[in-house]
Design an enzyme around this catalytic site. Sequence first.
Site, short mmCIF file in Angstrom:
data_model
loop_
_atom_site.label_atom_id
_atom_site.label_comp_id
_atom_site.label_asym_id
_atom_site.label_seq_id
_atom_site.Cartn_x
_atom_site.Cartn_y
_atom_site.Cartn_z
N LEU A 43 0.81 -1.21 0.00
CA LEU A 43 0.00 0.00 0.00
C LEU A 43 0.84 1.26 0.00
O LEU A 43 0.56 2.21 -0.74
CB LEU A 43 -0.92 0.01 1.23
CG LEU A 43 -2.20 -0.82 1.14
CD1 LEU A 43 -2.83 -0.94 2.52
CD2 LEU A 43 -3.17 -0.18 0.17
N ASP A 83 10.93 3.57 4.53
CA ASP A 83 10.71 2.16 4.82
C ASP A 83 11.89 1.65 5.62
O ASP A 83 13.04 2.04 5.38
CB ASP A 83 10.56 1.34 3.53
CG ASP A 83 9.81 0.04 3.76
OD1 ASP A 83 8.61 -0.01 3.48
OD2 ASP A 83 10.44 -0.93 4.23
N ASP A 139 13.10 3.45 11.33
CA ASP A 139 11.99 2.92 12.10
C ASP A 139 11.17 4.08 12.65
O ASP A 139 11.62 4.78 13.56
CB ASP A 139 12.54 2.05 13.23
CG ASP A 139 11.48 1.50 14.16
OD1 ASP A 139 10.28 1.65 13.85
OD2 ASP A 139 11.85 0.91 15.20
N ASN A 149 1.68 4.77 7.09
CA ASN A 149 1.27 3.47 6.59
C ASN A 149 2.07 2.32 7.21
O ASN A 149 1.65 1.17 7.17
CB ASN A 149 1.43 3.44 5.06
CG ASN A 149 0.97 2.14 4.45
OD1 ASN A 149 -0.21 1.83 4.41
ND2 ASN A 149 1.93 1.34 3.99
N TYR A 179 -3.27 -5.72 16.96
CA TYR A 179 -3.47 -4.97 15.72
C TYR A 179 -4.79 -4.20 15.77
O TYR A 179 -4.85 -3.02 15.41
CB TYR A 179 -3.46 -5.95 14.55
CG TYR A 179 -3.60 -5.35 13.18
CD1 TYR A 179 -2.53 -4.68 12.58
CD2 TYR A 179 -4.78 -5.49 12.46
CE1 TYR A 179 -2.66 -4.14 11.30
CE2 TYR A 179 -4.91 -4.96 11.17
CZ TYR A 179 -3.84 -4.30 10.61
OH TYR A 179 -3.97 -3.77 9.34
N LYS A 217 -5.13 -0.15 15.67
CA LYS A 217 -5.87 0.51 14.61
C LYS A 217 -7.03 1.34 15.17
O LYS A 217 -7.38 2.39 14.61
CB LYS A 217 -6.39 -0.52 13.61
CG LYS A 217 -5.28 -1.18 12.79
CD LYS A 217 -4.40 -0.15 12.09
CE LYS A 217 -3.43 -0.78 11.11
NZ LYS A 217 -2.55 0.23 10.46
N THR A 275 -1.64 -7.51 0.14
CA THR A 275 -0.24 -7.20 0.33
C THR A 275 0.39 -8.33 1.13
O THR A 275 -0.29 -9.29 1.51
CB THR A 275 -0.05 -5.88 1.11
OG1 THR A 275 -0.50 -6.06 2.46
CG2 THR A 275 -0.85 -4.74 0.47
#
Length: 317
Positions: free
Chosen positions: A23, A42, A79, A106, A178, A182, A212
């Site tokens: 993404l 990244d 990071d 992201n 997770y 979120k 992904t």
Amino acid sequence: MSLPQSLPLQGLSAVVTGAGRGLGRAEALELARLGAAVVVNDYGQPGRDGSGEASAAPAEQVAAEIRAAGGQAVAHVGDVADFDAARALVDLATGTYGKLDILVNNAGILRDRMVFSMSEDEWDSVIRVHLKGHFNTTHFASVHWRERSKAADAPVYGRIVNTSSEAFLAGSAGQPNYAAAKGGIVGLTTSTAQALRKYGVTANAICPRARTRMTEDVFAGLAVPADGGLDPLAPEHVAPLVGYLASPAASRVNGQLLVVHGGMVAVVERPKVAAQFDSAKETFSYEELDGVLGAYYADRAPDETFAATDVLGLKRA
């Protein structure tokens, strides 16, 4: 990457975290296609659980792809859950392009486990990368925008697009870390939207559904079109919404949560009160609560959870 006839992001600069793959890569390419100069962040670890040695290759490859298409891009390997690394990321954007206008958060990892089996490290690591990572970059971007606004004595241009997930809406039984992260990102987004609007900054969150490496097992049973058509779960379905939210056209979109996938965008409303009960006297008794709440939930199946799981026909966990 082909350029559109108009470039709504021309003259603007963007940071996209986790942009080496999936993404984030699609979003970085789309922002560049619309005219933005992009810092491609990244950490480059090969494991979706955050394992393995960091590598500059993923970020460098995407930045090179943008430049080869005629755009502007630099890579940042770091990071975002590290406070100083997040500071350096924002500093790279402002030092290279003179200012930062767009932040797309992201970056994330997965360490799935049922809550009764999850270790402390599995919890902490996911919360750290997703929620703290979003906070860190948002913090330094907001400092930049606030200082610029105060110096100019006028609002500036700022856009934040955060990445949440339907996992927090549906409860995702095997992802308590997770789902919690979120959900926290949505809270961070709405708080940020309120705090920064006077400076000219908007903040919104998306819940993307895409194929992904993070979701390869989730969507393993859904085949890619055999005729060569665009996969309904391709990240390219998500990127245009991010480009729009980053643009001047979205100035009135603030503090919103949007679900996006396969050519569909849905606006999710804030939770609403489904029912209200008032005590007969000054406060409720156990017996009175049992009377009103017991009757209200009498016909509800035990597996029916929070009402938000009805969004888009999601199945309850």
